[in-house]
Design a protein around this motif. Sequence first.
Motif, PDB file in Angstrom:
ATOM      1  N   VAL A  29       0.867  -1.173   0.000  1.00 25.23           N
ATOM      2  CA  VAL A  29       0.000   0.000   0.000  1.00 25.23           C
ATOM      3  C   VAL A  29       0.907   1.228   0.000  1.00 25.23           C
ATOM      4  O   VAL A  29       2.012   1.188   0.523  1.00 25.23           O
ATOM      5  CB  VAL A  29      -0.896   0.046   1.246  1.00 25.23           C
ATOM      6  CG1 VAL A  29      -2.087   0.920   0.971  1.00 25.23           C
ATOM      7  CG2 VAL A  29      -1.308  -1.335   1.639  1.00 25.23           C
ATOM      8  N   ARG A  30       0.364   2.238  -0.568  1.00 22.60           N
ATOM      9  CA  ARG A  30       1.219   3.409  -0.693  1.00 22.60           C
ATOM     10  C   ARG A  30       1.348   4.148   0.637  1.00 22.60           C
ATOM     11  O   ARG A  30       0.404   4.268   1.392  1.00 22.60           O
ATOM     12  CB  ARG A  30       0.631   4.373  -1.725  1.00 22.60           C
ATOM     13  CG  ARG A  30       1.637   5.343  -2.259  1.00 22.60           C
ATOM     14  CD  ARG A  30       1.060   6.021  -3.449  1.00 22.60           C
ATOM     15  NE  ARG A  30      -0.008   6.911  -3.047  1.00 22.60           N
ATOM     16  CZ  ARG A  30       0.201   8.145  -2.603  1.00 22.60           C
ATOM     17  NH1 ARG A  30       1.390   8.605  -2.538  1.00 22.60           N
ATOM     18  NH2 ARG A  30      -0.787   8.912  -2.271  1.00 22.60           N
ATOM     19  N   CYS A  31       2.509   4.578   0.882  1.00 21.61           N
ATOM     20  CA  CYS A  31       2.698   5.413   2.064  1.00 21.61           C
ATOM     21  C   CYS A  31       2.779   6.857   1.605  1.00 21.61           C
ATOM     22  O   CYS A  31       3.662   7.228   0.836  1.00 21.61           O
ATOM     23  CB  CYS A  31       3.979   5.012   2.776  1.00 21.61           C
ATOM     24  SG  CYS A  31       4.332   6.103   4.136  1.00 21.61           S
ATOM     25  N   TYR A  32       1.838   7.612   2.093  1.00 25.10           N
ATOM     26  CA  TYR A  32       1.716   8.969   1.563  1.00 25.10           C
ATOM     27  C   TYR A  32       2.877   9.865   1.920  1.00 25.10           C
ATOM     28  O   TYR A  32       3.141  10.847   1.267  1.00 25.10           O
ATOM     29  CB  TYR A  32       0.396   9.605   2.020  1.00 25.10           C
ATOM     30  CG  TYR A  32      -0.746   9.128   1.181  1.00 25.10           C
ATOM     31  CD1 TYR A  32      -1.059   9.820   0.023  1.00 25.10           C
ATOM     32  CD2 TYR A  32      -1.473   7.989   1.506  1.00 25.10           C
ATOM     33  CE1 TYR A  32      -2.098   9.375  -0.778  1.00 25.10           C
ATOM     34  CE2 TYR A  32      -2.486   7.555   0.730  1.00 25.10           C
ATOM     35  CZ  TYR A  32      -2.812   8.243  -0.431  1.00 25.10           C
ATOM     36  OH  TYR A  32      -3.817   7.814  -1.218  1.00 25.10           O
ATOM     37  N   ALA A  33       3.537   9.531   2.984  1.00 25.00           N
ATOM     38  CA  ALA A  33       4.635  10.400   3.413  1.00 25.00           C
ATOM     39  C   ALA A  33       5.835  10.245   2.501  1.00 25.00           C
ATOM     40  O   ALA A  33       6.590  11.175   2.321  1.00 25.00           O
ATOM     41  CB  ALA A  33       5.023  10.076   4.837  1.00 25.00           C
ATOM     42  N   THR A  34       6.000   9.014   1.941  1.00 19.01           N
ATOM     43  CA  THR A  34       7.247   8.773   1.224  1.00 19.01           C
ATOM     44  C   THR A  34       7.060   8.488  -0.256  1.00 19.01           C
ATOM     45  O   THR A  34       7.910   8.831  -1.056  1.00 19.01           O
ATOM     46  CB  THR A  34       7.999   7.588   1.858  1.00 19.01           C
ATOM     47  OG1 THR A  34       7.083   6.495   1.895  1.00 19.01           O
ATOM     48  CG2 THR A  34       8.454   7.913   3.262  1.00 19.01           C
ATOM     49  N   ARG A  89      -5.279  16.227   9.600  1.00 18.16           N
ATOM     50  CA  ARG A  89      -5.088  14.871  10.103  1.00 18.16           C
ATOM     51  C   ARG A  89      -3.851  14.794  10.980  1.00 18.16           C
ATOM     52  O   ARG A  89      -3.665  13.853  11.726  1.00 18.16           O
ATOM     53  CB  ARG A  89      -5.000  13.885   8.944  1.00 18.16           C
ATOM     54  CG  ARG A  89      -3.738  14.040   8.109  1.00 18.16           C
ATOM     55  CD  ARG A  89      -3.852  13.202   6.871  1.00 18.16           C
ATOM     56  NE  ARG A  89      -3.283  11.880   7.031  1.00 18.16           N
ATOM     57  CZ  ARG A  89      -2.016  11.584   6.776  1.00 18.16           C
ATOM     58  NH1 ARG A  89      -1.182  12.519   6.397  1.00 18.16           N
ATOM     59  NH2 ARG A  89      -1.595  10.363   6.909  1.00 18.16           N
TER      60      ARG A  89
ATOM     61  N   GLN B   6      -5.537   7.209   9.085  1.00 20.72           N
ATOM     62  CA  GLN B   6      -4.322   7.901   9.512  1.00 20.72           C
ATOM     63  C   GLN B   6      -4.490   8.433  10.923  1.00 20.72           C
ATOM     64  O   GLN B   6      -3.700   8.187  11.816  1.00 20.72           O
ATOM     65  CB  GLN B   6      -4.027   9.081   8.579  1.00 20.72           C
ATOM     66  CG  GLN B   6      -3.819   8.676   7.149  1.00 20.72           C
ATOM     67  CD  GLN B   6      -5.110   8.704   6.396  1.00 20.72           C
ATOM     68  OE1 GLN B   6      -6.212   8.666   6.988  1.00 20.72           O
ATOM     69  NE2 GLN B   6      -5.020   8.729   5.078  1.00 20.72           N
ATOM     70  N   CYS B  27      -0.119   1.148   6.634  1.00 18.90           N
ATOM     71  CA  CYS B  27       0.137   1.959   5.464  1.00 18.90           C
ATOM     72  C   CYS B  27       0.313   3.423   5.820  1.00 18.90           C
ATOM     73  O   CYS B  27       1.175   4.096   5.299  1.00 18.90           O
ATOM     74  CB  CYS B  27      -1.041   1.827   4.508  1.00 18.90           C
ATOM     75  SG  CYS B  27      -1.251   3.234   3.432  1.00 18.90           S
ATOM     76  N   TYR B  28      -0.447   3.876   6.779  1.00 21.67           N
ATOM     77  CA  TYR B  28      -0.416   5.306   7.071  1.00 21.67           C
ATOM     78  C   TYR B  28       0.525   5.667   8.197  1.00 21.67           C
ATOM     79  O   TYR B  28       0.606   6.797   8.597  1.00 21.67           O
ATOM     80  CB  TYR B  28      -1.832   5.801   7.361  1.00 21.67           C
ATOM     81  CG  TYR B  28      -2.644   5.761   6.109  1.00 21.67           C
ATOM     82  CD1 TYR B  28      -3.582   4.772   5.929  1.00 21.67           C
ATOM     83  CD2 TYR B  28      -2.397   6.664   5.098  1.00 21.67           C
ATOM     84  CE1 TYR B  28      -4.290   4.702   4.752  1.00 21.67           C
ATOM     85  CE2 TYR B  28      -3.096   6.612   3.930  1.00 21.67           C
ATOM     86  CZ  TYR B  28      -4.044   5.630   3.756  1.00 21.67           C
ATOM     87  OH  TYR B  28      -4.740   5.567   2.598  1.00 21.67           O
ATOM     88  N   SER B  29       1.184   4.664   8.659  1.00 21.33           N
ATOM     89  CA  SER B  29       2.191   4.995   9.677  1.00 21.33           C
ATOM     90  C   SER B  29       3.285   5.828   9.018  1.00 21.33           C
ATOM     91  O   SER B  29       3.639   5.597   7.866  1.00 21.33           O
ATOM     92  CB  SER B  29       2.784   3.706  10.235  1.00 21.33           C
ATOM     93  OG  SER B  29       4.056   3.998  10.763  1.00 21.33           O
ATOM     94  N   THR B  30       3.792   6.741   9.736  1.00 15.23           N
ATOM     95  CA  THR B  30       4.797   7.618   9.149  1.00 15.23           C
ATOM     96  C   THR B  30       6.180   7.022   9.232  1.00 15.23           C
ATOM     97  O   THR B  30       7.124   7.576   8.719  1.00 15.23           O
ATOM     98  CB  THR B  30       4.810   8.974   9.862  1.00 15.23           C
ATOM     99  OG1 THR B  30       4.776   8.721  11.249  1.00 15.23           O
ATOM    100  CG2 THR B  30       3.657   9.814   9.429  1.00 15.23           C
ATOM    101  N   PRO B  32       8.846   4.604   8.100  1.00 13.80           N
ATOM    102  CA  PRO B  32       9.088   3.735   6.974  1.00 13.80           C
ATOM    103  C   PRO B  32       9.586   2.362   7.410  1.00 13.80           C
ATOM    104  O   PRO B  32       9.419   1.389   6.682  1.00 13.80           O
ATOM    105  CB  PRO B  32      10.156   4.457   6.161  1.00 13.80           C
ATOM    106  CG  PRO B  32      10.540   5.668   6.937  1.00 13.80           C
ATOM    107  CD  PRO B  32       9.747   5.723   8.167  1.00 13.80           C
TER     108      PRO B  32
END
Lengths: 608, 559
Positions: A29-34, A89, B6, B27-30, B32
């Motif tokens: 799944v895509r990680c929005y931060a990276t 958020r 999130q 997935c939404y964890s910041t 990596p």
Amino acid sequence: MASLRQKMPNPATLRSYRALQRVVAVPRVRCYATDIEPERPKPLRQGNEAKLGRSFQGQVQGSIGQRIQREREERDRYEHWREVTDPSRNWTLTIFVLGMVGISYWLGTFWHREEEKASTYRLATAKEIRHNTKLENMQAAWADFLKIVGKDHVSTLETDIDHHAASDWSSHKPKPEERPFCVVYPGSTEEVSEIMKICHKRKIPVVGYSGGTSLEGHFTHTRKGISIDFGRMNKVLALHKEDLDVVVQPAVRWELLNEDLGKDGLFFPPDPGPGAMIGGMIGTGCSGTNAYRYGTMREWVLSITAVLADGTVIKTRQRPRKSSAGYDLTKLLIGSEGTLGLVTEATLKLAVKPEHTSVAVASFPSIHHAATCVSKVVGKGIPVAAVEILDDNQMKCINEAGATSRHWTEAPTIFFKFAGTPNGVKEQVSQVQALAKEVGSKSFDFAKSHEEQDELWSARKEALWSTLAVKKEGDRVWTGDVAVPVSHLPDLIEETKEDMKKSGLFGTIVGHVGDGNFHSILLYNDAQRAKAEAVVHRMVKRAVELEGTVTGEHGVGLVKRDYLPHELGETTIDAMRLIKNAFDPQCLLNCDKVVRMQKPASGEVHEW
Amino acid sequence: MRRFPQSIGLLTISRGQRAGPSRARRCYSTSPSTNANPGRTPNGFGVLGLVAATAAVTAVVTASIMSKRTEPLPKPVVENGGPKQRVGPRYADEKTTLKALEEIKSSIKGISVSLDPDDLESHGYAEWSGSNIPERPFAVVMPTTTEEVSTIAKICTKYKVPMIPFGAGSSVEGHFSAPFTGLSIDLSKMNNVVSLNADDMDVVVQPGVNWVNLNDQIKESGLFLPLDPSPTAHIGGMVATNCSGTNAMRYGTMKDWVVNVTVVLADGSVIKTRRRPRKTSAGYNLTGLFVGSEGTLGIITEVTLKLAVIPSSYGVATTTFPSVKDAAAAASKLIRRGIPLAALELMDDVQMQVINKTGGAGGRMWAEKATLFIKFSGSTESAVKDNMEQAQEISKAYGGADFEVAKSQEEMDSLWAARKQALWAMLALREEGTEIWSTDVAVPLSRMAEIIDYSKENSSKLGLFSSVLGHVGDGNFHQAVMYDPRDAKQTASVKKCVDDMVDMALEMDGTVSGEHGIGIGKKHCLEKELGSDTIAIMRSLKQTLDPHCLLNPGKIFEN
């Protein structure tokens, strides 16, 4: 995941989504931060074939339907994208971190870290000086001053301010904006204390002013602020004839004081330039021709009442002639140039006027001959009252100016003053005469009467004025002042004379040879200022190299503060800075004088 | 609450744990790292770690800001209230001191360190001192150079060990006592005359030089140091107490004779207050500050002294008076007339009696009356003679009799002998167990007669043995009272008598110490003399130069 699916009804998107999952194998799944947003597969475009066989209306409706669907899709996507990137958020995280920051900041205040404790205060770590000389603040302070000293004793007149900002004889040239906002004339110690309290509260820098005869920019208003003129505090408060002391206010002129004291057969020995007042004399640690016999100002002050930067009044001693009680704050304040406290009262020691005095004048073929004579006289312990040297240029000036009634030999000349019983004086004169002859004097005159005495001594007194008399229009005068151990004096004078000659400037030399101190009086015009500066600079440097001091009696002020480290070493100056900081942490009192309290701008300090 | 994972993930970290692995949440964890290791339980520790790190960084930053912040707030120059509010200085305990001592030994080769009880006794107690205390220094170190002293200061500051400079130990107010123990830094090994500049009339010496020896050594140059305190005194201590003596009338006190001092400050930095010019106006007069600071601001390791020319001719005269008051009045008149006397000393009838009791002085017995000892000096015979005649005339007017004049060296020595032996005669008469309480006040010249009279009368009421001996030339005198310290009542009454005298002196605009200094014995008097504001500024000076209060703590005023 479930909610996500609900939110994403478009089959095409879902398809691609699954395809993506298949490709990546792991549930990716895509990680929005990276990650970068993956490219979405575009919905299939309807070909013309699909449109065939439909009525025009059908075609239109189909097209509209498609468009609406597309727009809805887009809106959904957009909606979703906005939700995902919505900063709100992250609010929780933000609040949490900020909260932690707040709490740890608060906790940090309990963590007492010891201040750095050293016995010196280095310029590199000096904190910024913050004064408040904004107009509103100064005007408000002005109103406060009015309440303390009354309307008549606060002045904002241009002429008064000019007078307190600069002087003709000072070797420092203040910048045009370096002027006080107003001049306050207090009448008592209490008033000075009140004024200081206000300045302390409002962070207004203060410069004390009495005679204004200083030469090195002592009263320049580098930080603007106000000037406190002690002019009204000019009374002799008490004369204790039997105790040989006198209590005076700071604006008493020493000449007038001596006139008063003369009636009782007493006198106050330090004799600086005419016009000087006790407050300033204490400030600079002055001296004069009498210093050889009687010592400098430091030896003649018993006690000082001073107002400190926060308005506290301290008195350093009562009136005993000697004391070993506690630190010698009197000595510390003498020569502090108004940077540690404002002197508002002083108890001075007095000397008994000698019964009989006489004067003798001897001229010599060279400075070295003259100096040899002096060292012989001093070495023999003959208690002369003063020994002064004037060089050939100076004697020429006196002749040219016609300041005295007689004509002098234009050669290095020594003036001796004698004091004691009539017999004693006679003996001293003959002893000195013999010594002078031994050394090879060209002439020797001594006074036989009181008039003759005055006449002989007048040449010494007129030295500065006769040099001024020969100056050209537009010329300024620079009075240099250094002191060295007595044995080095002749070399230093010779070298300085040589240097002056080379520079092409006209200058004379007057010296208190008895204590190794001399002045060069240089004449220069604006075009020659750099040259004059260089000559004085070299003289100071030579004096320091000969184990001397950068100033014998004029003080440091602004002009000589950067020479001090070379004379005394950085650590000594750091200790001085520490003391200044202890007395006056806000640097209100005559800031920037004596020691720098702030790092200088680059290029401000000249090369040594 | 938002529907989006999130925020849910962040808000409900614990819930997330309960719910088990969830892709969406992960997935939404910041962080990596969770992506890289899919097997690991996503529990928000990453977030916690980040927050903790932020917090730690913030705390450090804050603390540094705060510590900077507390400094520049405008504070009053003079802090009133004094010692009560302050927490007393904390010093090294025995173990730490020992560690410091080891470090000193290892960093300075060949330094002599003594823990011998006899040495400690002699560096913490003096028979002639009126202010002895039970504490003793922990050890005695004897450095030989300025650098060594600086090293010692650095180490002592590191371990917070008090440093007590020690010269000859001739002080009388407990200047070298060690109320907080610590190291006694004995400078007597630094006893070289560094250089004599006869042409400039000055001499550079180390602090351990004895002034009598110095004058002997430089005699040939025709110069001398005119101060004459106790014959055992060293230059270092003389500078530190701002001493004087019989010559002070003509030549002034120590502070007038010091050109510069080299001082080691508490943190080990070395400063030299001046070069060698005889006069200067350059910068603050640190010389004047260190002279008389009693080792509380720095340790003096080198001094340049001015010298005077030995007068080519001088004479001595003595004359007796019917009362001390007359003698003092005559003395004040002599000064007022401006006769250039070299010394003017007064001894009262009791003191003369003491001299006779111990077998006289100078090979003769003396009239048991108040006596003035006058020293004349000048460059010529006739000047001295003139002065003597004038002096005789004045003393006669006040009832002076037996004006004796000595011209030859022997006669002079014999006449002056009585004055010289005063203290020793007194000590010789002292009975076992008694002690001498010696005072040292100075008043303006005209009040001299009055205060001597007052204190004689006051002490005679005690019924104890007391005598007066004064440097009347500068308004300074000593009264010695012999008392038994074991007798509490007697001690109290002597104390009261002395306190009264001090109060009287202060009332007359005098000082509580003319030449002996404050030390530990006169702290309470100083406050009376100068007032709390002046003491406060002294205290703030002490605090700035010696922030840990390691240099001779507990002297001059409470820290």
